[in-house]
Structure formats: C-alpha cells, structure tokens
Scaffold this motif. Structure first.
Motif, PDB file in Angstrom:
ATOM      1  N   GLU A 140      32.999 -24.578 -29.427  1.00  0.00           N
ATOM      2  CA  GLU A 140      31.987 -25.627 -29.557  1.00  0.00           C
ATOM      3  C   GLU A 140      32.688 -26.958 -29.781  1.00  0.00           C
ATOM      4  O   GLU A 140      33.712 -27.033 -30.473  1.00  0.00           O
ATOM      5  CB  GLU A 140      31.064 -25.317 -30.734  1.00  0.00           C
ATOM      6  N   ARG A 176      31.833 -30.954 -31.022  1.00  0.00           N
ATOM      7  CA  ARG A 176      30.844 -31.809 -31.668  1.00  0.00           C
ATOM      8  C   ARG A 176      31.402 -33.222 -31.817  1.00  0.00           C
ATOM      9  O   ARG A 176      32.369 -33.430 -32.555  1.00  0.00           O
ATOM     10  CB  ARG A 176      30.486 -31.280 -33.059  1.00  0.00           C
ATOM     11  N   ASP A 234      30.962 -36.934 -33.318  1.00  0.00           N
ATOM     12  CA  ASP A 234      30.234 -37.590 -34.398  1.00  0.00           C
ATOM     13  C   ASP A 234      29.989 -39.057 -34.036  1.00  0.00           C
ATOM     14  O   ASP A 234      30.380 -39.517 -32.959  1.00  0.00           O
ATOM     15  CB  ASP A 234      30.991 -37.459 -35.725  1.00  0.00           C
ATOM     16  N   GLY A 291      22.477 -36.424 -29.640  1.00  0.00           N
ATOM     17  CA  GLY A 291      23.733 -35.782 -30.002  1.00  0.00           C
ATOM     18  C   GLY A 291      24.585 -35.466 -28.793  1.00  0.00           C
ATOM     19  O   GLY A 291      24.079 -35.232 -27.684  1.00  0.00           O
ATOM     20  N   THR A 345      27.056 -32.793 -28.180  1.00  0.00           N
ATOM     21  CA  THR A 345      27.669 -31.526 -28.578  1.00  0.00           C
ATOM     22  C   THR A 345      27.540 -30.547 -27.418  1.00  0.00           C
ATOM     23  O   THR A 345      26.686 -30.699 -26.536  1.00  0.00           O
ATOM     24  CB  THR A 345      26.978 -30.916 -29.817  1.00  0.00           C
ATOM     25  N   GLN A 369      28.251 -26.137 -26.658  1.00  0.00           N
ATOM     26  CA  GLN A 369      28.748 -24.808 -27.008  1.00  0.00           C
ATOM     27  C   GLN A 369      28.939 -24.023 -25.729  1.00  0.00           C
ATOM     28  O   GLN A 369      28.130 -24.126 -24.797  1.00  0.00           O
ATOM     29  CB  GLN A 369      27.776 -24.086 -27.929  1.00  0.00           C
TER      30      GLN A 369
END
Length: 774
Positions: free
Chosen positions: A474, A476, A478, A608, A610, A612
């Motif tokens: 994953e 991510r 920020d 967001g 992100t 996965q």
C-alpha cells in the motif's frame, strides 16, 4: 529517478540506523509490568514422564506461574500447525501428530517443552525451574535416519511403528529404468548432507501481551510473515483475527528457521492472558540450538546414466530425509518441494526421485536458506564431477555437452520444472574466464611445489523462486507530499526498505527522504503474506509497482483537472505531470496536497492519494548461475584456504547490484560453512553435543576469499519487473562448488569423495589414509 533508479547501486538505507544503535529487535521491547518466561526442557532424547511436581517451584520467590501440558489441555486451546499433504507407504496421510506447546506423557527429543515458568525476573524463573521434580523413565532413542529404518530400531511414536512419516515419488520411473538399461556407463554414489542450524545473529524471542478489556492479544516476535502467523495464533488461542496483533520489527536473520509458529510465542500469550501482565521470552544461544528447527539432514543415493557420447540419459535419486521428532507445518517441505532442482541446467530427459521422510529423536527440520535446493544441486553437481573423473573428461566439458542451450527455451526438464529463459553456457564461460580456469593446472603445480594441495570446483546450478502466491503493498501520500510504503513482505536483513524505496522513487520521481517504509505490523499493514523462497522482489516488488501505477493513474486525473486539460494529454516523468506540448506542469507532491481537499478534485472522486495492491504470481521463476571456487589444502593440518571465488548469476532484472552482491556473498558463506565446518552432532544417547559456538563452528571472514560477482541478466516475463529471486542463489551454488573444489584438491591422492563437513581433522585423516595406501 537518477541515482535512485532501479538498477543503481544505492547503499542500504537501513544501515545508518542499524549501525548506530537504532535497531529495534524483539529483545528491545520492554512493556510496563513485564514478566519473564523460561522453558524447562527435557534433558533426555526419549523418555516417559511418570510425574511432575511443581509445588516447590510455584512457592519460589518472584514466581507467578508454573505451567505444564496438563494446564494447557485444561484450558482447551489448540495445537501448533502441523504438516500435511503427503502420504505414507500404505496411502494413509503422513504421520503428523498433534503438537501442543507443552508436552505431556513422553518427551521425544533433548530440548522438548516440559514446563513454562513465569517470574518477575529471568533468573528467578531459572531458579524455580531447578526446583521442579520430574520422574523420567528413559527409553531408547534414535537420531540417524538410516538407523531409524533398521529392523528393531527404537520407535519415536508408538502410532508410527516404522518411523516413516511419508514417502514421495516424482518423475518418470519407467523412462529412467529404460534409459539405465541401455546406458553405456552408470555412475553412482551415496552422499551425506549433514544437519545444520540457521544460527541467526538474533536468537528467537517474543513478548506476549493481553488486554482483558477487549480480549485481545499482541505478540512481538521474530518471524518472516505477520499475517499468516496471526491467523495461526488466532486459531490456537481461539480468537478472531481482529483480536490478534502480531508485530515483527527488525529481525536479525532467519533463513527460513523463523518462518514457523514456535511454542514460546504461544506460551507467552497464554501466560499473559492468565496473569494480565506482559511476558517476555528470549533464547540464549544454547537454548536456540536445543529448540530451533534444524536444516538439511539427508542421506541420498544418486545414479547417473550416460551414453557413449557422454550425454546424460537419466538420473535416479533415493533420499532419506530426517524429519525429527515432530512434524511442523513446514517440516516436510524441503525434502520434496524443490526436488526439481535435481534437473539442474542439463538436458537429462528422464529423472526419478523417491523420498522417505523419517522420524527421529531430534529437533524438527524446516526450511533453511534454499530449503531443498542446495541439497539437490549438491548431489547433481557432485555426481557430475564423479562421472567426469571416471570418464577422464574435464568437468566443465562434461557440463558443456549436457547444458540446455538458450534456443531450447522454454524447456521442460526431466523433473517438474519448465524453464522460461536462461543462458546457462554463457554463465559458465564468463565464470571460467573470470577464474582463469585454463591456467589452473599451472597454479596446481606451483602449489604442489609449496607442499600444498590445490583444487578447483565448478557448480552450474538453477533453482525455482517466487512460487505461485500473493503479496500486498500500500502507498499513502500525506498532505506534505511524502509517501509511506506499507509492505506485506517482512525483512530479516535483506534490504527490503532500500529496494522498495528505490522502486517508488524511480516510478514516482521522489527522493528517498520523502519515502517512509512500514512493515511487520498487522495493525498497520492491511494485507500481506511475508518473506521466504526468494519471493520478495518478485511478489512484494510487483505489488509495490502495481500500487505506483494506481497512484499515477489517479494523480493523472487530478492533474488534468487542475490544469484544465484532457487526461489523454497529460504526460508523467520524474515526478512531474505535464500537459503535452506545453510548459504547464504540476508536481506529484502538489497533487498529493490537492487530493486532500475535496474542492480541488473532479466531481465524484474520492479524496486522498492512496493505493493498495495485491500481486498474484501464477508462475515461478528460475534464477541460475555458475560458481567457481579455488582452494588450497595444507596436508599437514587439513586446513582449507579458499584462494579465489567467482560467481556469475542470472537473477533477471538487477534491482540493486550492491544488495545483490550482498545476498550472493551471504549465501556463499553459508554454503561454505556447511561444506567445511558446520555440523549438528548427537551422541549415542541422543544428547546434542554441538549446542554452543564452542562446538558448532561458524564461518568467519577469514574463511573466505574476495568474491568476484558478475551478472548475466536474462529478464523473465513471468512478472512485471522481470526479476528472478536472489536470496538463496549463493547457497545453492556455493555448497557444491566448495565441495567440488576440495575433492578436486584431493584427487591426485586417489580420493573420490569425502562427506561434509570437510573439517581439518577429517581432511587430515583422509590425506593420511590416502598416503598410507599409496
């Protein structure tokens, strides 16, 4: 991205932290109110337990609990995972009895788990253990697989009277028999592949903590994959997985040994639940030798059939594999799962293998770096050298005659494996040139003039890596534009952090300082399997690559929205999105900040940045290579000096040549260690007599020469990165190369073979006997 792109020799980003005391290993874990656990182990290889009196131990100062197998049974909890999937000679399932964390009734090996003592300090727990009175009725034991199958041998388990755990057959038995019938020459030999220990720098350890308020458990421990481990813990402790957290921080080596579920972690959790306080257990080195699963321990007979032109017609292999006293989930695997390595890089059309798994009064065996691959490579490469000696042909030439050419790809071997690519003869040619093979005889004569025996050994090996399976990752971003990698692959020192950061930097145009790496925590990493079988680059790396692709796809849509352009017109390179044909750009860090603001996104897009990904591998890959080892032996002492070592490896796409060389170096060292010095030894009563580093020899830098390592990459199409596994390659090639070199040095004395380990004493005696017989 420039110097951080894939293929660049980026130094390990983990090292500054680890070398300056920043490592966080399991023994560094200290929780409020933590207690200490100690396992009382059997001093006997085989005995019936008549009675156990724990009253004095329970009354000892600082002791909070003394737990036995009866207590475990009374709590109604589960057993540790055991092996499955094989058959006994009568067709019934393999013999794998239940495996509770504490033994009742009979102990079946030195080091067996008898009681678990929990106290305020480790010394208090040890003192209390000495107060436990146990009535043992000693029984006969057996530690050797051949002896265990002999008539009248001691029975490890009454329910398995013949000591046979399973039998396994593979290959073309009829074709092999026909080939042997028409062979011009048959060469055979029996080989002992001795038992060794992983002896990782960091011993096993754990801290178990319970939370009575939500009935949850947390285990900090040393392992290779937190998610499968969590599933096992939840089953044993009879909890849903959501109530179990497993954490593996820095792990100081494993090599397969820490891949299974050991009793101590379960005992720490059980005791913590009973006492409502955390419990720590850490092995000392002797306890590790007594309790860790061992590696190797095979007795193998090999027969090779050749025609009149010295071409291999068939190979027949019979192996007795020592399973130990218990069958853990992975115990049967090394003896069976990688026997395809026997085919090597050769055109041998027919191969037949028969494996018998044998029960003995010893530690269970489990995967150890290579997990069956080095054993298979060793017997094939040794029998080729023995055949070359009988025929009177150069070992390299015999290999050349029988090597699979690249134009034959894809190539179905005579046993299991189907290779997709490789340049095996080129590997060998490059290695022979690196090691000046043509000039060896002159060096041998020079050594003889100095009173030394000089030898050269070749191994031309292949293995399977990254067996079909899954792995997760994953990414991510920020609001500051930095990214966190959450990887399902767990590191034990291989350099995952460096390579995964390198991959993300290359794909997304970031700097390493903008990438944070998280692994080994089931509460942080949502999905994963773990590390093992040289799978991390193939499966873990491909999962990270898939996640970067998803990031770029979403970021491109946001960039098009921000720059009011069509998505098809957006180009991406080096972390910058550009409207084609213009100077309008936006960096991925800016997009990450915009992604956190719903007002900056296209209608209907979820905020967001992100992603996965779970990568599923359906086809394994086949790393291969050639090793050339040159040694000198001092006949007066039997001491072996490695004077030169050359390697050419094909691991497909080389993600980081610096880390690749490190993997090869480490694997060669372990192969050399088994060949020359490492050995687990038992006496006639089943007592382990190699339970310290005073008795179990480990290779040091002084035992190795400079290693020249080069790559001959032939990228595979079986995964998106084109990589082949590298973690076990050094060991697979190293063990046979070192053995062949030492035996070659002894060949002028008429020595055909010496079983490992080739210790100075064993070689000195061999040289003396050879001299006496001449």
């Amino acid at each position: 991205m420039g110097e951080y792109a894939l293929g660049q020799p980026v130094p390990r980003s983990e090292d500054p932290r680890l070398l300056t005391g920043g490592g966080r290993y399991v023994d560094d874990v200290s929780l409020p109110g933590m207690l200490h656990g100690y396992v009382l182990r059997s001093p006997h290889a085989h005995a019936r337990i008549g009675s156990i009196d724990t009253s004095a131990a329970k009354a000892a100062p600082g002791v909070l609990a003394v737990l036995t197998g009866e207590d475990w049974a009374a709590d109604g909890l589960g057993s540790l995972p055991v092996g499955s999937g094989r058959k006994r000679p009568d067709g019934s399932p393999l013999f794998a009895p239940p495996l509770p964390p504490l033994i009742t009734g009979r102990v079946r090996r030195v080091g067996d788990y008898v009681a678990f003592i929990v106290a305020e300090s480790l010394n208090a727990a040890k003192d209390a253990a000495e107060l436990i009175e146990i009535d043992y009725e000693i029984r006969p034991s057996v530690t050797d697989s051949r002896a265990a199958l002999a008539e009248g041998a001691p029975t490890v388990w009454d329910e398995c009277a013949d000591n046979i755990c399973f039998v396994h057959e593979a290959g073309k038995k009829g074709a092999v028999e026909a080939a042997f019938a028409r062979a011009a020459r048959i060469v055979s030999h029996e080989f002992v592949i001795n038992r060794v220990m992983a002896a990782s720098m960091e011993p096993r350890g754990c801290v178990g903590a319970s939370n009575a308020f939500d009935d949850s458990l947390t285990l900090y421990t040393t392992l290779q994959g937190v998610h499968p481990y969590r599933a096992s813990v939840a089953r044993i402790m009879k909890l849903p997985e959501s109530r179990v957290r497993v954490v593996a921080g820095d792990v100081g080596g494993s090599f397969g040994m820490k891949s299974g579920v050991y009793a101590e972690g379960i005992l720490a959790l059980w005791a913590s639940r009973r006492l409502s306080r955390p419990v720590k257990w850490t092995a000392d080195r002797t306890e590790a030798f007594l309790s860790d699963c061992a590696g190797r321990d095979n007795f193998t007979r090999v027969e090779l059939a050749l025609d009149a032109d010295n071409r291999f017609l068939a190979q027949r292999v019979t192996t007795l594999a020592n399973m130990g006293a218990y069958i853990t989930a992975a115990t049967p695997n090394p003896a069976v799962n990688n026997i395809g390595t026997l085919a090597g890089v050769y055109t041998t059309p027919a191969i037949y293998v028969h494996v018998t798994g044998v029960m003995t009064n010893t530690n269970p065996t489990c995967p150890y770096r290579g997990a069956g691959r080095p054993e298979a490579a060793f017997v094939t490469e040794r029998i080729i050298d023995i055949a070359a000696d009988e025929i009177g042909i150069d070992p390299a030439e015999l290999r050349r005659i029988n090597t699979i050419p690249p134009e034959a790809m894809p190539f179905q071997t005579g046993l299991t494996f189907k290779y997709d690519c490789g340049e095996f003869e080129k590997n060998m040619d490059m290695t022979l040139e690196m090691g000046d093979y043509a000039g060896f005889e002159a060096r041998r004569k020079d050594a003889a003039a100095r009173g030394k025996l000089r030898g050269i050994g070749l191994s031309n090996t292949i293995e399977r890596a990254a067996a079909p399976g899954i792995e997760g990752a994953e990414l991510r971003f920020d609001r500051s534009g930095t990214v966190t990698i959450l990887a399902g692959s767990c590191t034990q020192g291989q350099g995952h952090e460096t390579v995964f950061k390198q991959l993300v930097c290359d794909m997304l145009g970031l700097k390493p300082e903008d990438v944070h790496y998280v692994w080994g925590d089931t509460d942080q990493v949502a999905y994963g399997h773990g590390t093992g079988g040289s799978r991390s680059a193939t499966l873990g790396g491909s999962a990270v690559l898939m996640a970067t692709d998803k990031i770029v796809d979403k970021a491109r849509k946001i960039a098009a929205h921000m720059m009011e352009a069509a998505e098809a017109d957006i180009e991406f390179s080096e972390g910058i999105f550009t409207v084609a044909g213009t100077d309008r750009t936006v960096a991925i860090a800016e997009i990450a900040r915009a992604a956190a603001n719903p007002g900056s996104l296209p209608d209907g897009m979820e905020p967001g940045l992100t992603a996965q990904a779970v990568y599923k591998a359906s086809i394994m890959n086949y790393p291969n290579g050639c090793h050339l080892c040159e040694v000198e032996i001092d006949p007066d002492t039997g001491t072996v000096d490695v004077v030169n070592y050359n390697v050419v490896d094909d691991v497909g796409t080389v993600m980081n040549p610096l880390l690749l060389k490190g993997q090869i170096h480490g694997g060669v060292a372990q192969g050399l260690g088994q060949a020359l010095m490492e050995n687990v030894a038992y006496d006639a009563d089943g007592q382990l007599i190699s339970a310290t580093f005073m008795d179990y020899a480990m290779p040091r830098a002084e035992h190795l020469s400079y290693m020249e390592v080069k790559a001959n990459p032939v990228p595979t199409k079986t995964n998106p990165l084109g990589v082949k596994g590298a973690g076990e390659a050094g060991n697979v090639g190293g063990l046979p190369a070192v053995m062949n070199a030492v035996i070659d040095a002894l060949s002028p004395l008429g020595v055909r073979h010496v079983d490992m380990p080739l210790t100075p004493e064993r070689l000195w005696r061999t040289i003396a006997q050879a001299g006496a017989g001449r």
